[in-house]
Write an enzyme that holds these catalytic residues in place. Sequence first.
Site, PDB file in Angstrom:
ATOM      1  N   ASP A  43      -3.937  -2.034  45.603  1.00 29.39           N
ATOM      2  CA  ASP A  43      -4.996  -1.286  45.390  1.00 29.39           C
ATOM      3  C   ASP A  43      -4.431  -0.693  44.088  1.00 29.39           C
ATOM      4  O   ASP A  43      -4.314   0.310  44.071  1.00 29.39           O
ATOM      5  CB  ASP A  43      -5.988  -0.172  45.978  1.00 29.39           C
ATOM      6  CG  ASP A  43      -6.810   0.268  45.817  1.00 29.39           C
ATOM      7  OD1 ASP A  43      -7.909  -1.032  45.459  1.00 29.39           O
ATOM      8  OD2 ASP A  43      -7.483   0.925  46.133  1.00 29.39           O
TER       9      ASP A  43
ATOM     10  N   ASP B  31      -5.095  -3.763  37.462  1.00 30.99           N
ATOM     11  CA  ASP B  31      -6.517  -2.362  37.073  1.00 30.99           C
ATOM     12  C   ASP B  31      -5.521  -2.169  35.679  1.00 30.99           C
ATOM     13  O   ASP B  31      -4.999  -1.353  36.052  1.00 30.99           O
ATOM     14  CB  ASP B  31      -6.531  -1.496  38.138  1.00 30.99           C
ATOM     15  CG  ASP B  31      -7.447   0.027  37.640  1.00 30.99           C
ATOM     16  OD1 ASP B  31      -8.554   0.096  36.801  1.00 30.99           O
ATOM     17  OD2 ASP B  31      -7.639   0.510  37.719  1.00 30.99           O
TER      18      ASP B  31
ATOM     19  N   HIS C 240     -15.200   7.057  42.245  1.00 31.77           N
ATOM     20  CA  HIS C 240     -13.922   7.062  43.439  1.00 31.77           C
ATOM     21  C   HIS C 240     -14.441   9.050  44.134  1.00 31.77           C
ATOM     22  O   HIS C 240     -15.015   9.237  43.301  1.00 31.77           O
ATOM     23  CB  HIS C 240     -12.764   6.840  43.303  1.00 31.77           C
ATOM     24  CG  HIS C 240     -12.191   5.781  43.143  1.00 31.77           C
ATOM     25  ND1 HIS C 240     -11.930   5.536  41.646  1.00 31.77           N
ATOM     26  CD2 HIS C 240     -12.336   4.092  43.859  1.00 31.77           C
ATOM     27  CE1 HIS C 240     -12.175   3.789  41.678  1.00 31.77           C
ATOM     28  NE2 HIS C 240     -11.568   3.548  42.188  1.00 31.77           N
ATOM     29  N   GLY C 241     -13.601   8.903  45.804  1.00 31.07           N
ATOM     30  CA  GLY C 241     -13.907   9.947  45.958  1.00 31.07           C
ATOM     31  C   GLY C 241     -16.334  10.715  46.536  1.00 31.07           C
ATOM     32  O   GLY C 241     -16.215   9.540  45.946  1.00 31.07           O
TER      33      GLY C 241
ATOM     34  N   GLY D 243     -17.542   3.219  47.868  1.00 26.20           N
ATOM     35  CA  GLY D 243     -17.865   2.888  48.895  1.00 26.20           C
ATOM     36  C   GLY D 243     -18.243   3.802  49.280  1.00 26.20           C
ATOM     37  O   GLY D 243     -19.487   4.331  50.340  1.00 26.20           O
TER      38      GLY D 243
ATOM     39  N   ASN E 235     -12.359   4.746  51.110  1.00 26.21           N
ATOM     40  CA  ASN E 235     -11.153   6.009  51.238  1.00 26.21           C
ATOM     41  C   ASN E 235     -11.362   7.020  51.331  1.00 26.21           C
ATOM     42  O   ASN E 235     -11.291   7.319  52.709  1.00 26.21           O
ATOM     43  CB  ASN E 235     -10.628   5.775  49.822  1.00 26.21           C
ATOM     44  CG  ASN E 235      -9.325   6.697  50.128  1.00 26.21           C
ATOM     45  OD1 ASN E 235      -9.098   6.749  51.253  1.00 26.21           O
ATOM     46  ND2 ASN E 235      -8.595   6.740  48.639  1.00 26.21           N
TER      47      ASN E 235
HETATM   48 ZN   LIG Z   1     -11.065   1.739  43.945  1.00 26.93          ZN
END
Ligand SMILES: [Zn+2]
Length: 283
Positions: A84, A106, A179-180, A209, A231
């Site tokens: 990831d 990325d 994120h978070g 998500g 996550n």
């Molecule tokens: Zn990500």
Amino acid sequence: MLVNSNELFNAALKGGYAIPAYNVNNLEWIKFVLEACQEDNSPVILAVTPKSIQYFGGYKVVYNVVNSLISELNINIPVVLHLDHAKDFDSCKKAIDAGFTSVMIDASLKTFEQNVDITNKVMDYAKKRGVNVEAELGVIKTDGYGINDRAYYSDLEDSKNFVIQTGIDSFAPSIGNVHGFYKENDNLDFDLLGAICKEVKIPLVLHGGSNLDENKLKAAVFCGVVKVNFNTDLMHAWSLAVREYLKKNVDVYDPRKIILSGEDALKEVIHKKNCMIGSKNRK
Ligand SMILES: [Zn+2]
């Protein structure tokens, strides 16, 4: 068994659901995620960031732990081992050489041309070895803020050109996702997501998500998302349970008991997410 994600994505596209990608941080988390998804008969993607790989002790360590647990626990759901947010070619190469079945390059913070170049280099190495490649365009921020700033969103025309010029297997656009935990009202642009899906014609990935409600996740799946990354929700649920356990059991010092005290809370989140994105019973 460890599989390439192409088949899973095709089945998900046809079936109108998404495959969950759960970030794993240690041996116990791999075990918890595998057991919870096995119980749900859900295919799963185990996502590991370069930082987590460093924490584990190396790419081979992660691969061996995952492979051994699949065999020792008699896991028979399809499992993808995914790198990831790798920022460079070398990390992707190391993961592929170690046996990962999927990588994300990325290079979204670089220029469009640099992003295309580095993604193509990874594609070239990965495709010869049967490994899937995911890439990102636009910026998915990590602090929960900045989601109203259109500068971070993927550009439609750039997205189309990026996919054409790289031939990647799956695409992670920035549509207001972060994120978070979302610290402001999220501002997901489903029109943009749908338009990107129509233009790029490859499976889409939704990062960030966590704490999106079921309607939003379902809308994302409707717009062509076949992989949703979770996550923060997992870490949050696990740490709350452990904190509570330690408060009530001040004399416990056995690390196994401490780590396991978060197991049920973690698995509960996984079961919920599998239901929300429809991956349950899709093995
Ligand atoms: Zn990500």
